[in-house]
Design a protein around this motif. Structure first.
Motif, PDB file in Angstrom:
ATOM      1  N   THR A  10       0.717  -1.221  -0.002  1.00 26.02           N
ATOM      2  CA  THR A  10       0.005  -0.196   0.087  1.00 26.02           C
ATOM      3  C   THR A  10       0.792   1.618  -0.056  1.00 26.02           C
ATOM      4  OG1 THR A  10      -0.016  -0.182   2.299  1.00 26.02           O
ATOM      5  CG2 THR A  10      -2.102  -0.990   1.174  1.00 26.02           C
ATOM      6  N   ARG A  11       2.076   1.226   0.038  1.00 24.19           N
ATOM      7  CA  ARG A  11       3.067   2.154   0.126  1.00 24.19           C
ATOM      8  C   ARG A  11       4.127   2.338  -0.608  1.00 24.19           C
ATOM      9  NH1 ARG A  11       4.471   2.196   6.902  1.00 24.19           N
ATOM     10  NH2 ARG A  11       2.422   1.714   7.436  1.00 24.19           N
ATOM     11  N   GLU A 315      -5.209   1.308   5.803  1.00 30.71           N
ATOM     12  CA  GLU A 315      -4.429   1.284   4.814  1.00 30.71           C
ATOM     13  C   GLU A 315      -4.938   0.737   3.432  1.00 30.71           C
ATOM     14  OE1 GLU A 315      -0.165   1.359   4.618  1.00 30.71           O
ATOM     15  OE2 GLU A 315       0.040   1.398   6.566  1.00 30.71           O
ATOM     16  N   ARG A 316      -5.436  -0.681   3.594  1.00 31.47           N
ATOM     17  CA  ARG A 316      -6.113  -1.437   2.625  1.00 31.47           C
ATOM     18  C   ARG A 316      -7.554  -0.548   2.155  1.00 31.47           C
ATOM     19  NH1 ARG A 316      -4.504  -6.768   4.722  1.00 31.47           N
ATOM     20  NH2 ARG A 316      -2.719  -7.367   3.346  1.00 31.47           N
ATOM     21  N   ARG A 318      -8.225   2.320   2.024  1.00 29.64           N
ATOM     22  CA  ARG A 318      -8.122   3.863   1.482  1.00 29.64           C
ATOM     23  C   ARG A 318      -7.468   3.604   0.320  1.00 29.64           C
ATOM     24  NH1 ARG A 318      -8.028   8.872   3.157  1.00 29.64           N
ATOM     25  NH2 ARG A 318      -8.303   8.852   0.673  1.00 29.64           N
ATOM     26  N   TRP A 319      -6.489   2.238   0.088  1.00 28.52           N
ATOM     27  CA  TRP A 319      -6.214   1.841  -1.345  1.00 28.52           C
ATOM     28  C   TRP A 319      -7.520   1.434  -2.224  1.00 28.52           C
ATOM     29  CZ3 TRP A 319      -6.866  -3.079  -3.466  1.00 28.52           C
ATOM     30  CH2 TRP A 319      -6.386  -3.014  -4.746  1.00 28.52           C
ATOM     31  N   THR A 320      -8.311   0.763  -1.501  1.00 28.77           N
ATOM     32  CA  THR A 320      -9.511   0.345  -2.326  1.00 28.77           C
ATOM     33  C   THR A 320     -10.463   1.629  -2.672  1.00 28.77           C
ATOM     34  OG1 THR A 320      -9.486  -1.626  -0.812  1.00 28.77           O
ATOM     35  CG2 THR A 320     -11.365  -1.372  -2.082  1.00 28.77           C
ATOM     36  N   PRO A 322      -9.778   5.450  -3.026  1.00 30.17           N
ATOM     37  CA  PRO A 322      -9.063   6.490  -2.805  1.00 30.17           C
ATOM     38  C   PRO A 322      -9.651   7.926  -2.774  1.00 30.17           C
ATOM     39  CG  PRO A 322      -8.696   5.589  -5.038  1.00 30.17           C
ATOM     40  CD  PRO A 322      -9.427   4.443  -4.240  1.00 30.17           C
TER      41      PRO A 322
END
Length: 450
Positions: A10-11, A315-316, A318-320, A322
């Motif tokens: 994720t980073r 974190e996941r 926010r990745w899913t 954005p």
């Protein structure tokens, strides 16, 4: 034939195959592994008469296609999903189902992911002949599920960190009752301290060189992906019977179980709304109410497995999604305090003869509010643990003792112990370095758990 799916942190953007992502647990930069994109799946691909294991194998194949584990996936699913996740109608509640996820060996939903991860790691070759240490931070249920899944597995050592005095007595007993290749460390702190210590150890390159490690928390893809299966199976069954999607209310702390449901929906499964039920830890409810995301120190509640102030899977999430505006539109999270949890458990026991664990009661409380507000849509409340694991909370509210599932009773009949540890990254580092193979044998000497 399409290219195999690859995975990145994720980073950062560098990609690895899924076997490597599962073996590592946490990405080297401290991020969480995610696929380059979430695959879509044709609902016609699922066998309408298939078992939960069949649904899992069909659902997960796009994630494993082209990987060394792909040919083994049906066997992995059959090995992991040996118990059901029934969708049960609540008779006194029209259009209300309960997805029961507590029929595994440790009476909690964590059994599904832990057993899948163990089945994967058993099949992955390792050039390093030293034992692989599985580090687990637990707020109550994860540790026992991982211990049961890896108990006496050759070449694997399990180290469980849990917040001392902040899990139920029966949870603590489960965590310390395995022995053999499983060690329990009772940390003088909160779950977030345990999670921080585990992440620090996994990100310590020098320590990793001396003590090969991986994770079995929901930060691991090997835990998260299989949890999509019971949502897919339940939603498909409902859709085939009713021709409509099924919505879910999910108790959540670290966001792993909820992420599994959201990813299943993104893949095209017939899942409607998803609501998050939290305890008095308000990190997620505050965010979805429009406040900036702000992790904070967790507070202790009677729904202790959700006592998380800094949910890793955010974190996941926010990745899913954005787009923050879209995310807040798609999801809602509500906080339920201890008094409301107790009232919900007591009322449903008195009026309907139902017994819920404190975590399940947070979701039931949200459903009660929806029904009071006139919502008549079909909802499934996700029951994450058997109430007998929390007898000190539940039994006084019911007014009678609870039957104990046989596997849990067998664990409680064993002796249990845990070592004390300070809530310090260095303390865990020193403990891991001090406990080499000679002091922490992998070979089993006692009877295996049922």
């Amino acid at each position: 034939m399409s290219e195999p799916l690859r995975y990145h942190s994720t980073r950062s953007a560098g990609t690895v195959p899924i076997s490597q992502a599962i073996a590592a647990g946490l990405a080297p930069d401290g991020g969480l592994y995610v696929p380059e994109s979430l695959p879509r799946i044709d609902l016609a691909a699922f066998d309408p008469h298939g078992t939960l294991a069949d649904t899992a194998a069909t659902l997960l194949m796009p994630f494993f296609a082209g990987d060394a584990l792909a040919d083994e996936l049906p066997a992995i699913c059959a090995e992991a999903f040996t118990f059901d996740a029934p969708l049960r109608t609540l008779p006194a509640h029209p259009n209300t189902q309960m997805l029961e996820l507590f029929h595994g060996p440790t009476s909690a939903f964590k059994d599904f992911g832990a057993r899948f991860l163990a089945a994967c790691l058993r099949r992955l070759p390792r050039s390093d002949t030293r034992p692989l240490t599985i580090l687990v931070a637990t707020s109550g249920d994860t540790g026992a599920a991982v211990a049961a899944a890896f108990h006496r597995q050759p070449g694997i050592r399990v180290v469980i960190l849990y917040p001392d005095g902040l899990v139920s007595p029966r949870q603590a007993h489960q965590l310390g009752c395995f022995g053999d290749n499983v060690s329990a460390l009772r940390v003088a702190g909160r779950f977030d301290d345990c999670q921080r210590m585990v992440k620090a150890a996994l990100n310590d390159a020098e320590l990793q060189a001396a003590v090969p490690m991986s994770s079995a928390n929901s930060i691991s893809l090997g835990r998260l992906l299989p949890q999509m299966s019971y949502y897919a199976h339940a939603a498909l069954g409902w859709w085939r019977e009713h021709g409509a999607p099924l919505s879910f209310i999910i108790p959540t702390g670290n966001l792993g179980n909820a992420m599994a449901c959201l990813w299943a929906r993104e893949m095209g499964l017939p899942i409607g709304e998803v609501r998050l039920a939290c305890n008095a830890n308000t990190t997620l409810p505050d965010y979805f109410a429009g406040k900036p995301y702000q992790s904070r120190e967790a507070i202790a509640t009677i729904a202790n497995a959700m006592d998380v102030g800094a949910p890793s899977n955010f974190e996941r999430l926010r990745w899913t999604y954005p787009d923050e505006t879209q995310l807040r539109h798609l999801l809602q999270a509500r906080s339920v305090d201890d008094a409301a949890i107790r009232q919900t458990v007591a009322r449903h026991a008195r009026e309907h003869g139902e017994a819920f664990c404190p975590h399940t009661a947070t979701a039931m409380h949200l459903l009660d509010r929806l029904r009071t507000d006139g919502d008549a849509e079909p909802w499934a409340v996700v029951a994450t643990a058997h109430p007998a694991k929390f007898e000190s909370v539940v039994e006084p509210l019911l007014g009678h003792p609870l039957d104990i599932p046989p596997a849990l009773a067998a664990m409680l009949a064993r002796s249990a112990s845990a070592e004390p540890m300070t809530a310090d990254n260095t303390a865990l580092r020193e403990w891991l370095l001090a406990h080499d193979e000679a002091k922490f044998p992998v070979g089993a000497t006692s009877v295996a758990m049922p």
